[in-house]
Scaffold this active site. Structure first.
Site, PDB file in Angstrom:
ATOM      1  N   SER A 189       0.870  -1.174   0.000  1.00 29.24           N
ATOM      2  CA  SER A 189       0.000   0.000   0.000  1.00 29.24           C
ATOM      3  C   SER A 189       0.904   1.220   0.000  1.00 29.24           C
ATOM      4  O   SER A 189       2.034   1.164   0.521  1.00 29.24           O
ATOM      5  CB  SER A 189      -0.846   0.014   1.275  1.00 29.24           C
ATOM      6  OG  SER A 189      -1.390   1.311   1.489  1.00 29.24           O
TER       7      SER A 189
ATOM      8  N   TYR B 112      -0.649  -1.260  10.249  1.00 27.96           N
ATOM      9  CA  TYR B 112      -0.828  -1.487   8.801  1.00 27.96           C
ATOM     10  C   TYR B 112       0.425  -1.052   8.028  1.00 27.96           C
ATOM     11  O   TYR B 112       0.942  -1.799   7.183  1.00 27.96           O
ATOM     12  CB  TYR B 112      -2.055  -0.694   8.340  1.00 27.96           C
ATOM     13  CG  TYR B 112      -2.478  -0.940   6.914  1.00 27.96           C
ATOM     14  CD1 TYR B 112      -3.138  -2.109   6.553  1.00 27.96           C
ATOM     15  CD2 TYR B 112      -2.245   0.012   5.932  1.00 27.96           C
ATOM     16  CE1 TYR B 112      -3.555  -2.322   5.240  1.00 27.96           C
ATOM     17  CE2 TYR B 112      -2.656  -0.189   4.620  1.00 27.96           C
ATOM     18  CZ  TYR B 112      -3.304  -1.361   4.278  1.00 27.96           C
ATOM     19  OH  TYR B 112      -3.710  -1.567   2.984  1.00 27.96           O
TER      20      TYR B 112
HETATM   21  P1  NAP Z   1     -11.314  -6.210   1.214  1.00 27.96           P
HETATM   22  O1  NAP Z   1     -12.308  -5.641   0.259  1.00 27.96           O
HETATM   23  O2  NAP Z   1     -11.533  -6.021   2.681  1.00 27.96           O
HETATM   24  O3  NAP Z   1     -11.147  -7.774   0.883  1.00 27.96           O
HETATM   25  C1  NAP Z   1     -10.250  -8.531   1.642  1.00 27.96           C
HETATM   26  C2  NAP Z   1     -10.141  -9.934   1.091  1.00 27.96           C
HETATM   27  O4  NAP Z   1      -9.149 -10.634   1.857  1.00 27.96           O
HETATM   28  C3  NAP Z   1     -11.424 -10.752   1.220  1.00 27.96           C
HETATM   29  O5  NAP Z   1     -11.493 -11.638   0.122  1.00 27.96           O
HETATM   30  C4  NAP Z   1     -11.207 -11.533   2.518  1.00 27.96           C
HETATM   31  O6  NAP Z   1     -11.942 -12.755   2.568  1.00 27.96           O
HETATM   32  C5  NAP Z   1      -9.716 -11.809   2.430  1.00 27.96           C
HETATM   33  N1  NAP Z   1      -9.038 -12.072   3.700  1.00 27.96           N
HETATM   34  C6  NAP Z   1      -8.865 -11.233   4.747  1.00 27.96           C
HETATM   35  N2  NAP Z   1      -8.172 -11.839   5.729  1.00 27.96           N
HETATM   36  C7  NAP Z   1      -7.890 -13.083   5.285  1.00 27.96           C
HETATM   37  C8  NAP Z   1      -7.222 -14.197   5.839  1.00 27.96           C
HETATM   38  N3  NAP Z   1      -6.669 -14.165   7.055  1.00 27.96           N
HETATM   39  N4  NAP Z   1      -7.133 -15.339   5.107  1.00 27.96           N
HETATM   40  C9  NAP Z   1      -7.685 -15.399   3.867  1.00 27.96           C
HETATM   41  N5  NAP Z   1      -8.338 -14.388   3.284  1.00 27.96           N
HETATM   42  C10 NAP Z   1      -8.439 -13.236   3.995  1.00 27.96           C
HETATM   43  O7  NAP Z   1      -9.858  -5.619   0.930  1.00 27.96           O
HETATM   44  P2  NAP Z   1      -9.280  -4.838  -0.362  1.00 27.96           P
HETATM   45  O8  NAP Z   1      -9.561  -3.392  -0.193  1.00 27.96           O
HETATM   46  O9  NAP Z   1      -9.681  -5.541  -1.587  1.00 27.96           O
HETATM   47  O10 NAP Z   1      -7.707  -5.020  -0.126  1.00 27.96           O
HETATM   48  C11 NAP Z   1      -6.973  -6.087  -0.694  1.00 27.96           C
HETATM   49  C12 NAP Z   1      -5.485  -5.846  -0.426  1.00 27.96           C
HETATM   50  O11 NAP Z   1      -5.101  -4.581  -0.985  1.00 27.96           O
HETATM   51  C13 NAP Z   1      -5.114  -5.777   1.055  1.00 27.96           C
HETATM   52  O12 NAP Z   1      -3.854  -6.366   1.262  1.00 27.96           O
HETATM   53  C14 NAP Z   1      -5.051  -4.285   1.330  1.00 27.96           C
HETATM   54  O13 NAP Z   1      -4.201  -3.989   2.407  1.00 27.96           O
HETATM   55  C15 NAP Z   1      -4.482  -3.785   0.011  1.00 27.96           C
HETATM   56  N6  NAP Z   1      -4.775  -2.373  -0.242  1.00 27.96           N
HETATM   57  C16 NAP Z   1      -6.052  -1.930  -0.381  1.00 27.96           C
HETATM   58  C17 NAP Z   1      -6.272  -0.577  -0.642  1.00 27.96           C
HETATM   59  C18 NAP Z   1      -7.646  -0.004  -0.853  1.00 27.96           C
HETATM   60  O14 NAP Z   1      -7.753   1.220  -1.039  1.00 27.96           O
HETATM   61  N7  NAP Z   1      -8.693  -0.798  -0.861  1.00 27.96           N
HETATM   62  C19 NAP Z   1      -5.191   0.314  -0.723  1.00 27.96           C
HETATM   63  C20 NAP Z   1      -3.903  -0.175  -0.555  1.00 27.96           C
HETATM   64  C21 NAP Z   1      -3.712  -1.528  -0.320  1.00 27.96           C
HETATM   65  P3  NAP Z   1     -13.396 -12.846   3.352  1.00 27.96           P
HETATM   66  O15 NAP Z   1     -14.329 -11.896   2.657  1.00 27.96           O
HETATM   67  O16 NAP Z   1     -13.813 -14.266   3.204  1.00 27.96           O
HETATM   68  O17 NAP Z   1     -13.121 -12.447   4.765  1.00 27.96           O
END
Ligand code: NAP
Length: 252
Positions: free
Chosen positions: A143, A156
């Site tokens: 991130s 984080y």
């Molecule tokens: P999200 O919408 O909250 O989705 C998270 C996903 O990860 C879901 O499929 C969830 O499964 C799964 N997950 C969480 N904990 C887990 C575990 N212990 N074991 C297996 N699966 C797990 O998140 P997102 O926004 O798409 O983010 C995805 C990645 O991008 C993350 O690493 C986040 O830090 C990074 N990121 C996101 C942003 C942003 O703006 N969104 C920015 C920078 C970085 P369930 O639904 O089954 O729980």
């Protein structure tokens, strides 16, 4: 023939948000895609069905990415079913924001375990098979917060900075075996994770982004597809920011 025809990919956290976008993109590029979800089975099953209806082969596996035994089991199962594993995308992640002065040890540890230890778990599990195959593409999700954290994100930001250091080291270790290890660092992307902050300050955030919009999961998936392409064989140990210019430091 598509770009990833004959390849097998594994995406953690593939059921929702950015991970979902990556699963779709890699499947559309011709890969067979296994993905890990944690608790939301309906979302996982829905994605498999949606892609099956389009003739694309995906497979949802329930696992906790923070647990070594789960990572080992998932990697073994995928190789048993499809005979190989060429691409790993470590995308699963969580947030538990709070100021350092009051952050609980549980919230510190949960973020380190789910975001950073999960990356070690899956990278270690795939390292031998990929080294033996003399081919592998690993992308780990960081991130822009690793370099430009907001207050309340110590756990984080530490987990994401850890992912970047880990990835550079792994890239060094595996380069001679044909395995690349890179990092994608998203800015603000429209997913469940950013829903609360967007509800609170969406317009202000959009104004701060030179592109004047939030990113979409497809924007990140596109960067991942580029890095896992077999032709991207000379790119390793790099961090690619995908943030609409957010971190360029301009004044607008
Ligand atoms: P999200 O919408 O909250 O989705 C998270 C996903 O990860 C879901 O499929 C969830 O499964 C799964 N997950 C969480 N904990 C887990 C575990 N212990 N074991 C297996 N699966 C797990 O998140 P997102 O926004 O798409 O983010 C995805 C990645 O991008 C993350 O690493 C986040 O830090 C990074 N990121 C996101 C942003 C942003 O703006 N969104 C920015 C920078 C970085 P369930 O639904 O089954 O729980």
């Amino acid at each position: 023939m598509s770009q990833l025809t004959g390849r097998v990919a594994l995406v953690t956290g593939g059921s929702r948000g950015i991970g979902r976008g990556i699963v779709v993109k890699l499947a559309e590029a011709g890969a067979k895609v296994a993905f890990v979800y944690h608790s939301n089975q309906a979302a996982a099953d829905g994605l498999v069905k949606e892609l099956a209806d389009r003739g694309l082969e995906t497979w949802a596996l329930k696992a906790d990415a923070s647990q070594k035994a789960d990572a080992d089991r998932v990697v073994e199962t995928v190789i048993e079913k499809w005979g190989q594993l060429d691409i790993l995308v470590n995308n699963a992640g969580i947030i538990r924001d709070g100021l350092i002065a009051t952050m609980s040890s549980e919230n510190w540890q949960a973020v380190i375990d789910n975001n950073l230890t999960s990356v070690f778990n899956f990278c270690q599990a795939v390292s031998r098979p990929m080294m033996s195959a003399r081919f592998g593409r690993i992308v780990n999700m960081s991130s822009v917060s690793s370099e430009f954290p907001n207050a309340g994100q110590a756990n984080y930001a530490a987990s994401k900075a850890g992912i970047e250091g880990f990835s550079r080291c792994m890239a060094t270790e595996l380069a001679k075996r044909g395995v690349t290890v890179n990092v994608v660092a998203p800015g603000f992307i429209e997913t469940d994770m950013t829903q609360a902050v967007m509800n609170a300050a969406g317009d202000k955030i959009k104004q701060a982004i030179p592109a004047k919009r939030l990113g979409k999961p497809e924007d990140i998936a596109h960067a991942v597809l580029f890095l896992v392409d077999p032709q991207s064989s000379y790119i390793t140990g790099q961090v690619l920011k995908v943030d609409g210019g957010l971190t360029l430091g301009g004044m607008g």
